[in-house]
Motif scaffolding. Structure first.
Motif, short mmCIF file in Angstrom:
data_model
loop_
_atom_site.label_atom_id
_atom_site.label_comp_id
_atom_site.label_asym_id
_atom_site.label_seq_id
_atom_site.Cartn_x
_atom_site.Cartn_y
_atom_site.Cartn_z
N SER A 1 0.85 -1.19 0.00
CA SER A 1 0.00 0.00 0.00
C SER A 1 0.88 1.23 0.00
O SER A 1 1.68 1.44 0.92
CB SER A 1 -0.90 0.00 1.24
OG SER A 1 -1.64 1.20 1.31
N ALA A 2 0.75 2.07 -1.05
CA ALA A 2 1.55 3.29 -1.16
C ALA A 2 0.68 4.40 -1.74
O ALA A 2 -0.03 4.18 -2.73
CB ALA A 2 2.77 3.05 -2.04
N MET A 3 0.72 5.57 -1.14
CA MET A 3 -0.05 6.73 -1.63
C MET A 3 -1.53 6.38 -1.75
O MET A 3 -2.22 6.75 -2.70
CB MET A 3 0.50 7.19 -2.99
CG MET A 3 1.99 7.50 -2.99
SD MET A 3 2.40 9.09 -2.32
CE MET A 3 1.97 10.14 -3.70
N ASP A 4 -2.04 5.60 -0.74
CA ASP A 4 -3.44 5.20 -0.68
C ASP A 4 -3.85 4.30 -1.85
O ASP A 4 -5.05 4.18 -2.16
CB ASP A 4 -4.36 6.43 -0.63
CG ASP A 4 -4.17 7.22 0.65
OD1 ASP A 4 -3.88 6.58 1.69
OD2 ASP A 4 -4.28 8.46 0.62
N LYS A 5 -2.86 3.69 -2.49
CA LYS A 5 -3.14 2.74 -3.57
C LYS A 5 -2.35 1.46 -3.32
O LYS A 5 -1.41 1.45 -2.51
CB LYS A 5 -2.77 3.34 -4.93
CG LYS A 5 -3.62 4.57 -5.30
CD LYS A 5 -3.24 5.08 -6.68
CE LYS A 5 -4.09 6.29 -7.06
NZ LYS A 5 -3.75 6.80 -8.40
N THR A 6 -2.72 0.39 -4.02
CA THR A 6 -2.03 -0.90 -3.82
C THR A 6 -1.19 -1.25 -5.03
O THR A 6 -1.70 -1.29 -6.16
CB THR A 6 -3.05 -2.02 -3.55
OG1 THR A 6 -3.81 -1.69 -2.38
CG2 THR A 6 -2.31 -3.34 -3.32
N GLY A 7 0.08 -1.48 -4.80
CA GLY A 7 1.01 -1.84 -5.86
C GLY A 7 1.64 -3.20 -5.58
O GLY A 7 1.30 -3.88 -4.61
N PHE A 8 2.58 -3.57 -6.43
CA PHE A 8 3.21 -4.89 -6.34
C PHE A 8 4.73 -4.73 -6.28
O PHE A 8 5.32 -3.94 -7.02
CB PHE A 8 2.83 -5.73 -7.56
CG PHE A 8 3.52 -7.06 -7.63
CD1 PHE A 8 3.15 -8.11 -6.78
CD2 PHE A 8 4.55 -7.28 -8.54
CE1 PHE A 8 3.78 -9.35 -6.85
CE2 PHE A 8 5.19 -8.50 -8.61
CZ PHE A 8 4.80 -9.54 -7.76
N CYS A 9 5.36 -5.51 -5.39
CA CYS A 9 6.82 -5.52 -5.28
C CYS A 9 7.31 -6.96 -5.44
O CYS A 9 6.97 -7.82 -4.63
CB CYS A 9 7.28 -4.97 -3.93
SG CYS A 9 9.08 -5.02 -3.70
N PRO A 10 8.11 -7.25 -6.48
CA PRO A 10 8.63 -8.61 -6.68
C PRO A 10 9.55 -9.03 -5.52
O PRO A 10 10.14 -8.19 -4.85
CB PRO A 10 9.42 -8.49 -7.99
CG PRO A 10 8.88 -7.27 -8.65
CD PRO A 10 8.51 -6.34 -7.56
N TYR A 11 9.65 -10.34 -5.30
CA TYR A 11 10.52 -10.86 -4.25
C TYR A 11 11.93 -10.28 -4.35
O TYR A 11 12.52 -9.85 -3.37
CB TYR A 11 10.63 -12.39 -4.36
CG TYR A 11 9.51 -13.15 -3.69
CD1 TYR A 11 9.24 -13.00 -2.34
CD2 TYR A 11 8.72 -14.03 -4.42
CE1 TYR A 11 8.22 -13.71 -1.72
CE2 TYR A 11 7.69 -14.74 -3.82
CZ TYR A 11 7.44 -14.58 -2.47
OH TYR A 11 6.43 -15.27 -1.86
N SER A 12 12.45 -10.28 -5.57
CA SER A 12 13.85 -9.87 -5.77
C SER A 12 14.08 -8.39 -5.56
O SER A 12 15.22 -7.94 -5.55
CB SER A 12 14.30 -10.26 -7.18
OG SER A 12 13.50 -9.62 -8.15
N HIS A 13 13.00 -7.62 -5.39
CA HIS A 13 13.15 -6.17 -5.23
C HIS A 13 12.82 -5.69 -3.82
O HIS A 13 12.88 -4.49 -3.56
CB HIS A 13 12.25 -5.43 -6.23
CG HIS A 13 12.80 -5.42 -7.61
ND1 HIS A 13 13.57 -4.40 -8.10
CD2 HIS A 13 12.72 -6.33 -8.61
CE1 HIS A 13 13.92 -4.66 -9.35
NE2 HIS A 13 13.42 -5.84 -9.68
N LEU A 14 12.53 -6.63 -2.90
CA LEU A 14 12.21 -6.20 -1.55
C LEU A 14 13.43 -6.24 -0.63
O LEU A 14 13.53 -5.49 0.33
CB LEU A 14 11.11 -7.09 -0.95
CG LEU A 14 10.57 -6.64 0.41
CD1 LEU A 14 9.94 -5.25 0.31
CD2 LEU A 14 9.54 -7.63 0.95
N SER A 15 14.39 -7.09 -0.95
CA SER A 15 15.58 -7.22 -0.10
C SER A 15 16.79 -7.53 -0.97
O SER A 15 16.67 -8.03 -2.08
CB SER A 15 15.36 -8.35 0.91
OG SER A 15 16.53 -8.59 1.66
#
Length: 508
Positions: A158-172
């Motif tokens: 949840s970002a800027m009151d909207k829902t987005g997607f973050c791939p596994y490889s981009h979270l850590s």
């Protein structure tokens, strides 16, 4: 004073809204020259205007912190407006502000108008009304996002009151082992993809982490110098070294630099999680060599000045090699007992035939090399030398009993008594038609003593029976390089009358 008041009023009039730091700077410069006229003041003001920078929303900026008050951090950007940041934006995980007045603060311009410039690490929901996702992406401003849950291939955020997607490889930066450890946490993200007018978007935390790690590494590297003593936390241990975190950059601690003594494995000195003090030995790019042992004086330096030839020392066998035994005289002080100094007469092929690793023994100092920091010892010098009384056990020309100890291509070694070994040469065996092989090792034999060299500690043996004339033929063969006919002629000559002056053997 009238002039000062006039220009103070001018300064207040010109700067609305005013930048407090610039105002104080200009007025201070003018006050130091209070005899100057208004023209001089105007000149100073024009010069200051040249230093001003124009900013726009989304710019990445850095400025010096000039004040920390209440919930705000005030910093200088050399702009018309005052710049500030919310303290909460820059607190660490413990809620502490690690910045102070004079430090440099970095961030993005989230809002800018006639009066103020607002700085932040990332956009959050409070800024959503002032900036859309599309603008944030175009301006390359990070956004705050809360990880909602794990889904196939990544996480919903949840970002800027909207829902987005973050791939596994981009979270850590590292492989994610526990998805639940991230759910419910808030992080800063970059917008890497927007679709459907901003309704669908993909986020990445990876680049932000990489930039932070790079900045931290550069800062840490800039604070290091060869010879510096620093603290590091052990992150990883291999068979040959330990790797330490030096506050953003990794340092290399080789096993040979852990102690002046021999270390069998790095884990014997350090453990993962330990914070240890080390000395920086070398810096090549991002490779940093560290040392623990160089924080102390090399004990060998003291040892080579302390021990003298002839000293008796107690030591512990640390390692056996084909050329001798390495022993530890004290912590970090090693010496060598050469294989030739292990036994008086016994042929030693391996040091462990005499000493075993872990044995505590006494030895005598043979040699001290201060320049090379080396000490050599003798083990046999403290044992009775059987060669001193060799005449009690062997007499030249007399038969003697012994046990076959070893066989080589040039002869058979026979132990006469403990510490005294004689050699029966192969050519004598051939002459006497004697044959010994490996199966005969340990067998008792009777031979004859040919010669004894007490100084060189050599005992030469003969078969009990050798062919008649063996030594005459051998001596002639060794000295006469002529033809075989000459030797045969010499062997057949009988004694000639002494009165014959032409007879070369006259008188023999």
């Amino acid at each position: 004073m009238v002039l000062l008041k006039k220009n103070q009023k001018m300064l207040d009039t010109i700067y609305f809204p005013r930048n407090l730091q610039l105002k104080e700077e200009i007025f201070g410069r003018f006050y130091m020259s209070e005899n100057n006229a208004t023209q001089e003041f105007s000149k100073l003001f024009e010069e200051s205007q040249k230093e001003l920078v124009s900013y726009k929303r989304g710019d990445q900026v850095s400025g010096e912190i000039i004040k920390i008050s209440g919930g705000s951090i005030v910093l200088s950007l050399k702009a018309r407006q005052d710049a500030f940041a919310d303290i909460i934006e820059y607190q660490n995980k413990k809620g502490e502000l690690e910045y102070k007045v004079g430090d440099t603060l970095e961030g993005f311009i989230l809002r800018i108008d006639e009066n103020i410039i607002e700085i932040g690490k990332a956009l959050n929901s409070d800024h959503a009304a002032n900036m859309k996702l599309v603008e944030a992406k175009e301006a390359n401003i990070p956004v705050q996002g809360k990880v909602l849950k794990a889904v196939k291939g990544g996480f919903l955020v949840s970002a800027m009151d909207k829902t987005g997607f973050c791939p596994y490889s981009h979270l850590s930066l590292s492989r994610i082992q526990d998805e639940a450890a991230f759910v419910g946490k808030t992080f800063d993200f970059e917008i890497i993809k927007l679709e459907n007018g901003g309704k669908d978007f993909v986020l990445s935390r990876k680049e932000i982490l990489l930039k932070a790690a790079k900045a931290k590494k550069e800062e840490a590297l800039g604070n290091l110098a060869v010879g510096a003593v620093v603290k590091g936390k052990v992150e990883n241990i291999k068979d040959y070294a330990a790797f330490l975190d030096l506050g953003g950059i990794s340092g290399f601690l080789h096993i040979s630099n852990m102690s002046w003594g021999k270390v069998s494995h790095p884990s014997k000195v350090v453990k993962v999680g330990d914070v240890v003090e080390v000395k920086v030995m070398k810096i090549e790019g991002e490779k940093i060599d560290l040392s623990i042992k160089d924080l102390t004086v090399d004990p060998m330096l003291e040892a080579v000045s302390k021990y003298k030839e002839g000293d008796i020392v107690t030591c512990k066998v640390a390692q056996n090699t084909k050329f001798g035994s390495f022993v530890e005289m004290s912590e970090g002080v090693q010496a060598l007992i050469p294989i030739s100094e292990l036994s008086w007469g016994k042929r030693i092929k391996k040091a462990d035939e005499v000493l075993s690793v872990g044995d505590t023994v006494e030895a005598q100092v043979m040699n001290v090399d201060e320049e090379k920091r080396k000490i050599s010892l003798s083990f046999k010098n403290l044992k009775e030398n059987p060669w001193q009384n060799i005449e009690e056990h062997a007499t030249e020309g007399e038969p003697i009993k012994g046990v076959i100890e070893g066989i080589s291509k040039f002869g058979v070694f026979v132990e006469i008594i403990a510490g005294i070994t004689g050699l029966l040469p192969m050519d004598k065996m051939r002459a006497a038609k004697l044959v010994y092989d490996e199966q005969d090792i340990g067998k008792e034999v009777t031979l004859k003593v040919n010669s004894i060299d007490k100084v060189k500690r050599k005992l030469s043996l003969d078969p009990v029976k050798l062919p008649k004339g063996y030594y005459i033929e051998r001596e002639k063969a060794e000295t006469d390089k002529g033809s075989a006919k000459d030797w045969q002629k010499y062997a057949k000559i009988s004694a000639a009358p002494e009165q014959d002056p032409d007879n070369p053997f006259s008188g023999l």
